[in-house]
Write an enzyme that holds these catalytic residues in place. Structure first.
Site, PDB file in Angstrom:
ATOM      1  N   SER A 290       0.905  -1.455   0.079  1.00  0.00           N
ATOM      2  CA  SER A 290       0.710  -0.187  -0.340  1.00  0.00           C
ATOM      3  C   SER A 290       0.994   0.845   0.131  1.00  0.00           C
ATOM      4  O   SER A 290       0.572   2.576  -0.547  1.00  0.00           O
ATOM      5  CB  SER A 290      -0.592  -0.516   1.907  1.00  0.00           C
ATOM      6  OG  SER A 290      -0.143  -0.055   2.249  1.00  0.00           O
ATOM      7  N   HIS A 320      -1.988  -9.277   1.496  1.00  0.00           N
ATOM      8  CA  HIS A 320      -1.285  -7.955   2.328  1.00  0.00           C
ATOM      9  C   HIS A 320      -2.424  -7.270   3.648  1.00  0.00           C
ATOM     10  O   HIS A 320      -2.892  -8.227   4.587  1.00  0.00           O
ATOM     11  CB  HIS A 320      -1.490  -6.515   1.828  1.00  0.00           C
ATOM     12  CG  HIS A 320      -0.882  -5.275   1.611  1.00  0.00           C
ATOM     13  ND1 HIS A 320       0.376  -5.212   3.492  1.00  0.00           N
ATOM     14  CD2 HIS A 320      -1.173  -3.995   1.526  1.00  0.00           C
ATOM     15  CE1 HIS A 320       0.413  -3.534   3.524  1.00  0.00           C
ATOM     16  NE2 HIS A 320      -0.070  -2.973   2.450  1.00  0.00           N
ATOM     17  N   HIS A 366       6.873 -12.366  10.107  1.00  0.00           N
ATOM     18  CA  HIS A 366       6.958 -10.914   9.051  1.00  0.00           C
ATOM     19  C   HIS A 366       8.072 -11.101   8.533  1.00  0.00           C
ATOM     20  O   HIS A 366       9.211 -11.913   8.583  1.00  0.00           O
ATOM     21  CB  HIS A 366       6.757 -10.387  10.128  1.00  0.00           C
ATOM     22  CG  HIS A 366       6.765  -8.749   9.642  1.00  0.00           C
ATOM     23  ND1 HIS A 366       7.595  -8.278   8.539  1.00  0.00           N
ATOM     24  CD2 HIS A 366       5.717  -8.663   9.485  1.00  0.00           C
ATOM     25  CE1 HIS A 366       6.678  -6.541   8.530  1.00  0.00           C
ATOM     26  NE2 HIS A 366       6.156  -7.106   8.809  1.00  0.00           N
ATOM     27  N   ARG A 375       3.498  -4.019  17.361  1.00  0.00           N
ATOM     28  CA  ARG A 375       2.092  -3.770  17.703  1.00  0.00           C
ATOM     29  C   ARG A 375       0.867  -5.068  17.954  1.00  0.00           C
ATOM     30  O   ARG A 375      -0.525  -4.562  18.778  1.00  0.00           O
ATOM     31  CB  ARG A 375       1.569  -3.189  15.702  1.00  0.00           C
ATOM     32  CG  ARG A 375       2.440  -2.145  15.166  1.00  0.00           C
ATOM     33  CD  ARG A 375       2.090  -2.082  13.931  1.00  0.00           C
ATOM     34  NE  ARG A 375       2.726  -3.598  13.429  1.00  0.00           N
ATOM     35  CZ  ARG A 375       2.582  -3.454  11.820  1.00  0.00           C
ATOM     36  NH1 ARG A 375       2.244  -2.582  11.241  1.00  0.00           N
ATOM     37  NH2 ARG A 375       3.166  -4.864  11.352  1.00  0.00           N
ATOM     38  N   ASP A 421      -1.821  -8.692  12.521  1.00  0.00           N
ATOM     39  CA  ASP A 421      -2.740  -8.981  12.005  1.00  0.00           C
ATOM     40  C   ASP A 421      -3.029 -10.118  12.967  1.00  0.00           C
ATOM     41  O   ASP A 421      -4.260 -10.477  13.454  1.00  0.00           O
ATOM     42  CB  ASP A 421      -2.571 -10.022  10.448  1.00  0.00           C
ATOM     43  CG  ASP A 421      -2.270  -8.814   9.917  1.00  0.00           C
ATOM     44  OD1 ASP A 421      -3.305  -7.376   9.955  1.00  0.00           O
ATOM     45  OD2 ASP A 421      -1.902  -9.238   8.831  1.00  0.00           O
TER      46      ASP A 421
END
Length: 484
Positions: A290, A320, A366, A375, A421
């Site tokens: 993005s 994504h 990741h 996060r 996520d």
């Protein structure tokens, strides 16, 4: 410039007032009416008035332009690293070829926003009155300037975004005419593209504005676009999943509060979650799909609206922005299969069965990180405080304890630790936002903060159109055959 609506007894213990006047007139009157200490107080109030974001950027941009000039002069011919054939075939992973000012991803520490880690941002950025999580307005200021704003500056930014938030009636009608079967991300991209009708940059470029002024019009577009996204995204949500009625924003409230209100949520804990969510999902270097799409399309001097629409289309991909949907679906499927309170051994067996079926465990691993995503940790801490007994959160905690060991034993994962996520969907489910197809829209609203802060700098620094060199497989074979 006008200054001081009144100098009254409440301000200085005097009965007389000085009506709002230009600064020079006000100072002249106060010299005649009041002692020097009062005149000095007025000068101090004027001098201490916090700068707006645009005023601060006007000061910072010439300094950054000179800094970049010096960096290119001193280091322009130096190599950032080698490029291998595997990198070219492997999605350019590991190639160092972009400048992105807002954030840098450290393999060990995770994302850093202008050199501040996630825990530091949660500690240092201003919060809402009575709140604990950072306001996204403050994070945008940090990304744009590299500076932690004051609470007053953040309140000013909240007010400015609220004032810019309305969307044209034709865009409302466009969204309303979309069938409910059209994916929320498709509607989101469509609406953002339509907002380009009012692009300041597009109109200025068509009129021949000097390139040194590009950034100012891009700035206005960025501010307008960010401001309007809650109304756009909220309207899509209300149309597809609710009654189609969109409540008005409150001009004295912050960005996340108003977004939550439009979605139909008044729970203060959900508002806090949204503040955290929008902050931590905002930026993740410039190489992800993005962010890089935004940079690439913007480098052609496409305006921020159509550049961000392209960015959203990249975010919509399963590899994504749709990853958080895949995680929550996998967790719900696991719950349905083994129950809400399974033993560790039962969870471990389910994870192994997932891997043996040829499927990855979503939410773990990741491309860059080599430890638990900070996060994820921020969301874990939020859940531990606000929903410690939630059954899905308990499953998340079990997975965190079990999955890394299984992946290490499996031997095919470089990073066995959870990413962002692995947690976000569970939090949204807890508060009743269960429409999984909408989760990526939330991600898109957040990601706007990072990519739009960067496109301002792209134009301020005069970065050129992107045009990397490509090779064919035949040419690569030929190149290395010649060196045998």
């Amino acid at each position: 410039m006008t200054f001081l609506h009144s100098v009254s007894r409440a301000s200085f213990g005097l009965s007389k007032t000085v009506a709002a006047k230009p600064l020079s007139t006000t100072l002249f009157l106060t010299r005649q009416l009041y002692p020097p200490t009062i005149t000095g107080a007025i000068r101090y109030l004027h001098a201490s008035k916090p700068k707006t974001l645009k005023e601060r950027l006007e000061e910072l941009i010439p300094l950054k332009q000179e800094e970049v000039k010096q960096v290119k002069k001193e280091h322009g011919a130096k190599s950032l690293g080698n490029v291998t054939v595997d990198m070219a075939y492997g999605g350019m992973r590991g190639i160092k070829g972009l400048i992105w000012e807002g954030s840098v991803l450290d393999p060990e520490e995770g994302i850093e926003f202008r050199n501040f880690t996630i825990p530091e941002c949660r500690q240092k950025l201003p919060t809402a009155d009575g709140g604990e999580e950072p306001l996204p307005e403050g994070l945008f200021w940090l990304l744009a300037t590299g500076e932690v704003p004051t609470k007053e500056q953040v309140k000013s930014l909240s007010a400015e975004w609220a004032a810019r938030a309305s969307i044209p009636s034709f865009v409302e009608e466009l969204i309303d005419r979309c069938p409910n079967t059209l994916h929320p991300m498709s509607q989101f991209s469509l609406a953002v593209t339509a907002l380009q009708h009012d692009s300041n940059f597009f109109k200025a470029y068509q009129s021949g504005v000097n390139k040194n002024e590009y950034w100012q019009y891009v700035y206005e577009d960025a501010m307008d676009l960010i401001s309007k996204l809650p109304n756009v995204a909220g309207r899509i949500y209300r149309n597809i999943y609710k009654d189609g009625k969109v409540p008005p924003i409150e001009m004295d409230k912050d960005y996340s509060y108003n977004f939550a209100k439009i979605l139909g949520y008044s729970d203060k804990d959900f508002v806090e979650l949204l503040r955290l969510y929008l902050t931590i999902h905002s930026d993740h270097e410039g190489g992800n799909v993005s962010a890089h799409t935004m940079r690439l399309v913007g480098s052609a001097l496409s305006d921020p609206y159509i550049s961000f629409a392209a960015s959203l289309n990249g975010l919509a991909g399963p590899l994504h922005g749709l990853a958080n949907q895949e995680v929550i679906r996998w967790i719900l499927k696991m719950r349905d299969a083994i129950g809400e309170s399974p033993s560790d051994e039962t969870v471990k067996e389910y994870v192994w069965n997932t891997l043996k079926s040829g499927t990855v465990v979503p939410g773990y691993g990741h491309a860059v990180l080599r430890k638990t995503d900070p996060r994820y940790t921020a969301q874990y801490e939020f859940a531990s405080k606000h929903l410690p007994d939630d059954p899905l959160f308990k499953l998340v905690k079990q997975l965190y304890k079990i999955v890394p060991g299984v992946l290490l034993e499996h031997g095919k994962t470089k990073n066995p630790w959870p990413n962002v996520d692995a947690h976000s969907g569970v939090l949204l489910q807890h508060f009743g936002l269960v429409e999984q197809n909408y989760y990526t829209v939330l991600f898109g609203v957040s990601r706007s903060l990072g990519v739009l802060a960067q496109i301002i700098w792209d134009r301020a620094l005069g970065l050129p159109i992107e045009r990397p060199k490509s090779y064919s497989t035949e040419l690569i074979k030929k190149m290395f055959e010649e060196h045998k």
